[in-house]
Design an enzyme around this catalytic site. Structure first.
Site, PDB file in Angstrom:
ATOM      1  N   SER A  35      17.517 -11.704  13.424  1.00 17.29           N
ATOM      2  CA  SER A  35      16.274 -11.111  12.971  1.00 17.29           C
ATOM      3  C   SER A  35      15.351 -10.867  14.157  1.00 17.29           C
ATOM      4  O   SER A  35      14.901 -11.816  14.804  1.00 17.29           O
ATOM      5  CB  SER A  35      15.613 -12.076  11.965  1.00 17.29           C
ATOM      6  OG  SER A  35      14.244 -11.806  11.898  1.00 17.29           O
ATOM      7  N   GLU A  45      17.265 -20.450  31.256  1.00 20.19           N
ATOM      8  CA  GLU A  45      17.653 -19.518  32.314  1.00 20.19           C
ATOM      9  C   GLU A  45      18.399 -20.176  33.455  1.00 20.19           C
ATOM     10  O   GLU A  45      18.783 -19.517  34.396  1.00 20.19           O
ATOM     11  CB  GLU A  45      16.393 -18.817  32.822  1.00 20.19           C
ATOM     12  CG  GLU A  45      15.536 -18.308  31.662  1.00 20.19           C
ATOM     13  CD  GLU A  45      14.604 -17.192  32.025  1.00 20.19           C
ATOM     14  OE1 GLU A  45      13.850 -17.365  32.984  1.00 20.19           O
ATOM     15  OE2 GLU A  45      14.631 -16.158  31.331  1.00 20.19           O
ATOM     16  N   LYS A  74      22.741 -20.610  41.983  1.00 23.61           N
ATOM     17  CA  LYS A  74      22.134 -21.934  41.935  1.00 23.61           C
ATOM     18  C   LYS A  74      23.112 -22.953  42.519  1.00 23.61           C
ATOM     19  O   LYS A  74      24.249 -23.061  42.060  1.00 23.61           O
ATOM     20  CB  LYS A  74      21.810 -22.267  40.466  1.00 23.61           C
ATOM     21  CG  LYS A  74      21.385 -23.699  40.245  1.00 23.61           C
ATOM     22  CD  LYS A  74      20.993 -23.952  38.798  1.00 23.61           C
ATOM     23  CE  LYS A  74      20.769 -25.436  38.568  1.00 23.61           C
ATOM     24  NZ  LYS A  74      20.469 -25.768  37.175  1.00 23.61           N
ATOM     25  N   THR A 340      21.461 -28.324  30.640  1.00 23.74           N
ATOM     26  CA  THR A 340      22.717 -28.615  29.944  1.00 23.74           C
ATOM     27  C   THR A 340      22.876 -27.918  28.590  1.00 23.74           C
ATOM     28  O   THR A 340      23.960 -27.967  28.005  1.00 23.74           O
ATOM     29  CB  THR A 340      22.841 -30.138  29.724  1.00 23.74           C
ATOM     30  OG1 THR A 340      21.583 -30.655  29.309  1.00 23.74           O
ATOM     31  CG2 THR A 340      23.273 -30.833  30.988  1.00 23.74           C
TER      32      THR A 340
HETATM   33  C1  LIG Z   1      11.425 -25.208  27.063  1.00 19.25           C
HETATM   34  C2  LIG Z   1      12.891 -24.958  27.077  1.00 19.25           C
HETATM   35  C3  LIG Z   1      13.542 -24.662  28.279  1.00 19.25           C
HETATM   36  C4  LIG Z   1      14.931 -24.483  28.300  1.00 19.25           C
HETATM   37  N1  LIG Z   1      15.568 -24.265  29.492  1.00 19.25           N
HETATM   38  C5  LIG Z   1      16.924 -24.236  29.529  1.00 19.25           C
HETATM   39  C6  LIG Z   1      17.633 -24.074  30.736  1.00 19.25           C
HETATM   40  O1  LIG Z   1      17.059 -23.899  31.792  1.00 19.25           O
HETATM   41  N2  LIG Z   1      18.979 -24.097  30.682  1.00 19.25           N
HETATM   42  C7  LIG Z   1      19.669 -24.251  29.522  1.00 19.25           C
HETATM   43  O2  LIG Z   1      20.901 -24.320  29.531  1.00 19.25           O
HETATM   44  N3  LIG Z   1      19.025 -24.320  28.345  1.00 19.25           N
HETATM   45  C8  LIG Z   1      17.679 -24.327  28.330  1.00 19.25           C
HETATM   46  N4  LIG Z   1      17.029 -24.411  27.137  1.00 19.25           N
HETATM   47  C9  LIG Z   1      17.793 -24.332  25.895  1.00 19.25           C
HETATM   48  C10 LIG Z   1      18.138 -22.864  25.611  1.00 19.25           C
HETATM   49  O3  LIG Z   1      16.958 -22.107  25.536  1.00 19.25           O
HETATM   50  C11 LIG Z   1      18.909 -22.740  24.315  1.00 19.25           C
HETATM   51  O4  LIG Z   1      19.991 -23.627  24.312  1.00 19.25           O
HETATM   52  C12 LIG Z   1      19.462 -21.346  24.164  1.00 19.25           C
HETATM   53  O5  LIG Z   1      18.475 -20.380  24.336  1.00 19.25           O
HETATM   54  C13 LIG Z   1      20.100 -21.185  22.816  1.00 19.25           C
HETATM   55  O6  LIG Z   1      19.166 -21.053  21.816  1.00 19.25           O
HETATM   56  P1  LIG Z   1      19.700 -20.693  20.358  1.00 19.25           P
HETATM   57  O7  LIG Z   1      20.492 -19.445  20.445  1.00 19.25           O
HETATM   58  O8  LIG Z   1      20.335 -21.901  19.805  1.00 19.25           O
HETATM   59  O9  LIG Z   1      18.343 -20.477  19.540  1.00 19.25           O
HETATM   60  P2  LIG Z   1      17.308 -19.220  19.532  1.00 19.25           P
HETATM   61  O10 LIG Z   1      17.188 -18.565  20.850  1.00 19.25           O
HETATM   62  O11 LIG Z   1      16.059 -19.747  18.908  1.00 19.25           O
HETATM   63  O12 LIG Z   1      17.976 -18.183  18.544  1.00 19.25           O
HETATM   64  C14 LIG Z   1      17.939 -18.363  17.157  1.00 19.25           C
HETATM   65  C15 LIG Z   1      18.422 -17.100  16.492  1.00 19.25           C
HETATM   66  O13 LIG Z   1      18.459 -17.294  15.097  1.00 19.25           O
HETATM   67  C16 LIG Z   1      17.810 -16.227  14.458  1.00 19.25           C
HETATM   68  N5  LIG Z   1      17.279 -16.679  13.171  1.00 19.25           N
HETATM   69  C17 LIG Z   1      16.585 -17.808  12.898  1.00 19.25           C
HETATM   70  N6  LIG Z   1      16.245 -17.861  11.599  1.00 19.25           N
HETATM   71  C18 LIG Z   1      16.769 -16.741  11.032  1.00 19.25           C
HETATM   72  C19 LIG Z   1      16.752 -16.190   9.722  1.00 19.25           C
HETATM   73  N7  LIG Z   1      16.126 -16.782   8.690  1.00 19.25           N
HETATM   74  N8  LIG Z   1      17.375 -15.014   9.521  1.00 19.25           N
HETATM   75  C20 LIG Z   1      18.008 -14.360  10.529  1.00 19.25           C
HETATM   76  N9  LIG Z   1      18.041 -14.833  11.793  1.00 19.25           N
HETATM   77  C21 LIG Z   1      17.424 -15.999  12.034  1.00 19.25           C
HETATM   78  C22 LIG Z   1      16.733 -15.793  15.439  1.00 19.25           C
HETATM   79  O14 LIG Z   1      16.265 -14.499  15.183  1.00 19.25           O
HETATM   80  C23 LIG Z   1      17.515 -15.894  16.738  1.00 19.25           C
HETATM   81  O15 LIG Z   1      18.297 -14.733  16.925  1.00 19.25           O
HETATM   82  C24 LIG Z   1      15.646 -24.553  27.094  1.00 19.25           C
HETATM   83  C25 LIG Z   1      14.986 -24.773  25.888  1.00 19.25           C
HETATM   84  C26 LIG Z   1      13.635 -24.984  25.866  1.00 19.25           C
HETATM   85  C27 LIG Z   1      12.937 -25.236  24.550  1.00 19.25           C
END
Ligand SMILES: Cc1cc2nc3c(=O)[nH]c(=O)nc-3n(C[C@H](O)[C@H](O)[C@H](O)COP(=O)(O)OP(=O)(O)OC[C@H]3O[C@@H](n4cnc5c(N)ncnc54)[C@H](O)[C@@H]3O)c2cc1C
Length: 495
Positions: A35, A45, A74, A340
Site C-alpha cells: 500500500s 541502509e 562498508k 542485522t
Molecule cells: C530506526 C531504524 C533504523 C534501521 N536501520 C537499519 C540498518 O541500518 N540496517 C538494517 O539491516 N536494518 C535497519 N533497520 C530495519 C529495517 O528498516 C527493516 O528491517 C527493513 O526496512 C524491513 O522492513 P519491513 O519490510 O519489514 O517493513 P516496512 O518497511 O514497514 O514495510 C511494510 C510494508 O507493509 C505494507 N503494509 C502494511 N500494512 C498494510 C496493509 N494493511 N495493507 C497493505 N500493505 C500494508 C506497507 O505498505 C509496506 O509496504 C532499521 C529500522 C529502524 C526502525
C-alpha cells in the site's frame, strides 16, 4: 503449496519476492500486496557481508546494484564513546592478524602485550586499516601473502533497494497488487489463513502467506495472535529520530555509531547524501533533546525534516505459525546497532526456501524453522546487548542502568571466558564470529588476565618478527588500494 501471497512491499517483502521468484519461481505463483498510502519504514541502509550471498543468489551484479541504489562500500562500524567517552574503535569485518596452526591470532597479540610490546589489535585488521585510510577495492587476498583481503558489505538507499528488487521480481513473474489489506480470512477448522481482502473488495487467496507488513504484523501478530516478547529490559532504546544530510567529502567506507547520553547516533554515507539517526530511550531523554543532539551533530546541512520512528525491541514467540511466516519487522526488531535486520530478513527467506512446504505444512518443519530462527535472533541480541552492558561511562543514568542490568546467562558466560585468558566462544553457528566479539570486547575495554597457553609455542624473537611482518604486509597493501571515492566513481557511480 503453489500460491504464495506476500503481504507488504518494504525491504522484507521485495527481498522475499525476488528470492522466491528466482529460486522457486518455476513452481510458485507469487503475489505481493503493498500500500503506497501506508508506505514503508523508510530506513535500513547499512548491511553486513552475507548480503553478498543474497545478491548473488538472485543474480544481482555488485556494480549495477550500487549504481541503482546510490550505494557505497562498508568495511565495518566505528564505535565512538561506547566504552568510555572519548574512546573509539572499529568493529571491522574480516579476520584480524593470522592464525598459526591451531592458535588464534589474538592470543599472540595478548602475549605480545603482556611481554611489553606496544601493541594495538587494530594494526592487524586489514579492514580497519583500509577503512581509516578511506581506501577500498574488492580484493580476496593480499597479493604475495597468505593473508585474506577485504571483507565488505554495503550502505544503500533503502527506497531504491526495494525499487531495484521490485523490478527484478516483477521481471521474474511476481504479480504486484496495490491496495490496503482490510481483512484476513481463516479456515474455520484448521485456523490456516485462506485469503486477504483489500479495501476495494478484491480478494486474494493463497496457500502460504509471508507476513511482511512491518511493525503492524497484520497476519502473524494481529490475526494469528502470536505474542510479542519484549526485550526492553536489556535494550531500553525505543525511539529513533532520522534525518538525511548533505555529504561532506571524503566518503567513508564504514558506518559510524556515536554514543550520546541516552542512546547513539548513526551516520551512513551514501553517494548522494548521508543517512543519520539518533536512537534513544524515551525513559531517559525527551524527543526534543534527542532531536537537538542529532541536529547538532550532523556533518552536513540537513536535507529532510527530522522524523520520529517509535519501536519496540523484541520478537514474536514464534515466526512461523500455521501457513504463515513473518519476515522483517513483523517478526521482531533489534535496534540497528549492528545492521542485522536486513540480514535477518535474508536468513528467514533462505530458511523458508530450503524447507519450503511443497506438500503442505508439517509440524516438524515448522518446529525446526522456529528453533533456528529464534536461536539466531537471540544470539544476535546477546551481541547487541554486549555493547550497552560493557560500558564504563557512568556519566548518565542511562549508561549506569545498562552497566548494571541483568543480561542473559549466555552473554555473561562469554564475557567471563574472555576476561579469563581471552577465550572466545562461538556457539551453534551464531552469526557473529569470534573476530567480531574480539573487536567489541577489547574495544570496550574488557581486559583478559592472560592468554591461551598455545601462544607460547614460538619464541619471543619469532613473535616479534611475526607481528612486524604482518604489519608490513598490511600497511603495504593499504598503500596500494585506491580511495573509496575513486573506486566508486570508476566502477559504480550513479548517474
Ligand atoms: C530506526 C531504524 C533504523 C534501521 N536501520 C537499519 C540498518 O541500518 N540496517 C538494517 O539491516 N536494518 C535497519 N533497520 C530495519 C529495517 O528498516 C527493516 O528491517 C527493513 O526496512 C524491513 O522492513 P519491513 O519490510 O519489514 O517493513 P516496512 O518497511 O514497514 O514495510 C511494510 C510494508 O507493509 C505494507 N503494509 C502494511 N500494512 C498494510 C496493509 N494493511 N495493507 C497493505 N500493505 C500494508 C506497507 O505498505 C509496506 O509496504 C532499521 C529500522 C529502524 C526502525
Amino acid at each position: 503449496m503453489k500460491k504464495v501471497v506476500i503481504a507488504g512491499g518494504g525491504t522484507a517483502g521485495w527481498m522475499a519476492a525476488a528470492f522466491l521468484a528466482t529460486r522457486l519461481g518455476r513452481n510458485l505463483e507469487i503475489t505481493l500486496i503493498e500500500s503506497e498510502q501506508i508506505g514503508t519504514v523508510g530506513v535500513g541502509e547499512a548491511t553486513i557481508p552475507p548480503i553478498q550471498l543474497f545478491n548473488k543468489a538472485v543474480g544481482i551484479k555488485e556494480n549495477d546494484f550500487l549504481k541503482h541504489t546510490k550505494g557505497t562500500f562498508k568495511l565495518g562500524i566505528q564505535f565512538q564513546n561506547w566504552g568510555r567517552v572519548g574512546d573509539s574503535y572499529m568493529h571491522a569485518f574480516g579476520s584480524t592478524g593470522h592464525n598459526l596452526g591451531m592458535t588464534p591470532f589474538h592470543h599472540y597479540y595478548l602475549r605480545a602485550r603482556q611481554e611489553g610490546m606496544e601493541e594495538n589489535l587494530w594494526d592487524y585488521s586489514f579492514n580497519d586499516l583500509a577503512a581509516n585510510a578511506g581506501k577500498f577495492a574488492p580484493i580476496d587476498k593480499i597479493e604475495g601473502s597468505p593473508l585474506a583481503g577485504l571483507v565488505h558489505a554495503y550502505h544503500f538507499d533503502a527506497g531504491l533497494y526495494a525499487r531495484y528488487l521490485r523490478t527484478l521480481a516483477e521481471g521474474r513473474g511476481v504479480r504486484r497488487v496495490e491496495g490496503k489489506i482490510a481483512s484476513v480470512a481463516q479456515d474455520n477448522e484448521t485456523g490456516f489463513l485462506r485469503s486477504l481482502t483489500l479495501e476495494d473488495g478484491t480478494t486474494i487467496e493463497g496457500d502460504f502467506f509471508v507476513d511482511c507488513t512491518g511493525f503492524r504484523s497484520l497476519l502473524l501478530g494481529d490475526k494469528l495472535g502470536v505474542d510479542f516478547e519484549d526485550f526492553a529490559h536489556m535494550l531500553p532504546c525505543d525511539r529513533a529520530i532520522a534525518v538525511q544530510s548533505e555529504n561532506v567529502a571524503p566518503l567513508r567506507p564504514y558506518t559510524q555509531s556515536i554514543a550520546h547520553a541516552a542512546g547513539w547516533q548513526w551516520r551512513i554515507p551514501l553517494q548522494h547524501r548521508t543517512g543519520n539517526g539518533h536512537v534513544f530511550s524515551s525513559a531517559y531523554m525527551s524527543e526534543d533533546e534527542a532531536t537537538s543532539i542529532l541536529l547538532g551533530n550532523l556533518e552536513g546541512k540537513p536535507v529532510t525534516e527530522p522524523r520520529t520512528i517509535k519501536f519496540r525491541t523484541g520478537r514474536r514467540q514464534v515466526f512461523w505459525e500455521k501457513n504463515c511466516l513473518a519476515v522483517g519487522l513483523s517478526s521482531g526488531f533489534l535496534e540497528p546497532l549492528e545492521s542485522t535486520s536486513i540480514h535477518l530478513i535474508q536468513s528467514a527467506i533462505v530458511r523458508l526456501a530450503k524447507m519450503f512446504p511443497t506438500r503442505g505444512v508439517s509440524e516438524a518443519v515448522v518446529r525446526e524453522h522456529n528453533r533456528q530462527a529464534i536461536a539466531e535472533f537471540d544470539y544476535i541480541t546477546d551481541f547487541i546487548v554486549l555493547h550497552y552492558h560493557l560500558n564504563q561511562r557512568g556519566d548518565s543514568e542511562f549508561w549506569r542502568y545498562c552497566a548494571a542490568m541483568e543480561v542473559p546467562e549466555r552473554l555473561k558466560r562469554k564475557i567471563d571466558l574472555f576476561k579469563e585468558d581471552g577465550f572466545l566462544l562461538r556457539e551453534d553457528d551464531e552469526l557473529f564470529t569470534e573476530g567480531s566479539w574480539l573487536h567489541v570486547l577489547l574495544g570496550q575495554n574488557a581486559v583478559p588476565k592472560g592468554y591461551g597457553a598455545l601462544a607460547d609455542d614460538i619464541s619471543s624473537k619469532e613473535l616479534t618478527d611475526f607481528m612486524t611482518n604482518l604489519r608490513t604486509i598490511m600497511n603495504g597493501a593499504v598503500k596500494r588500494l585506491p580511495t573509496h571515492e575513486a573506486y566508486i566513481s570508476r566502477f559504480c557511480a550513479s548517474s
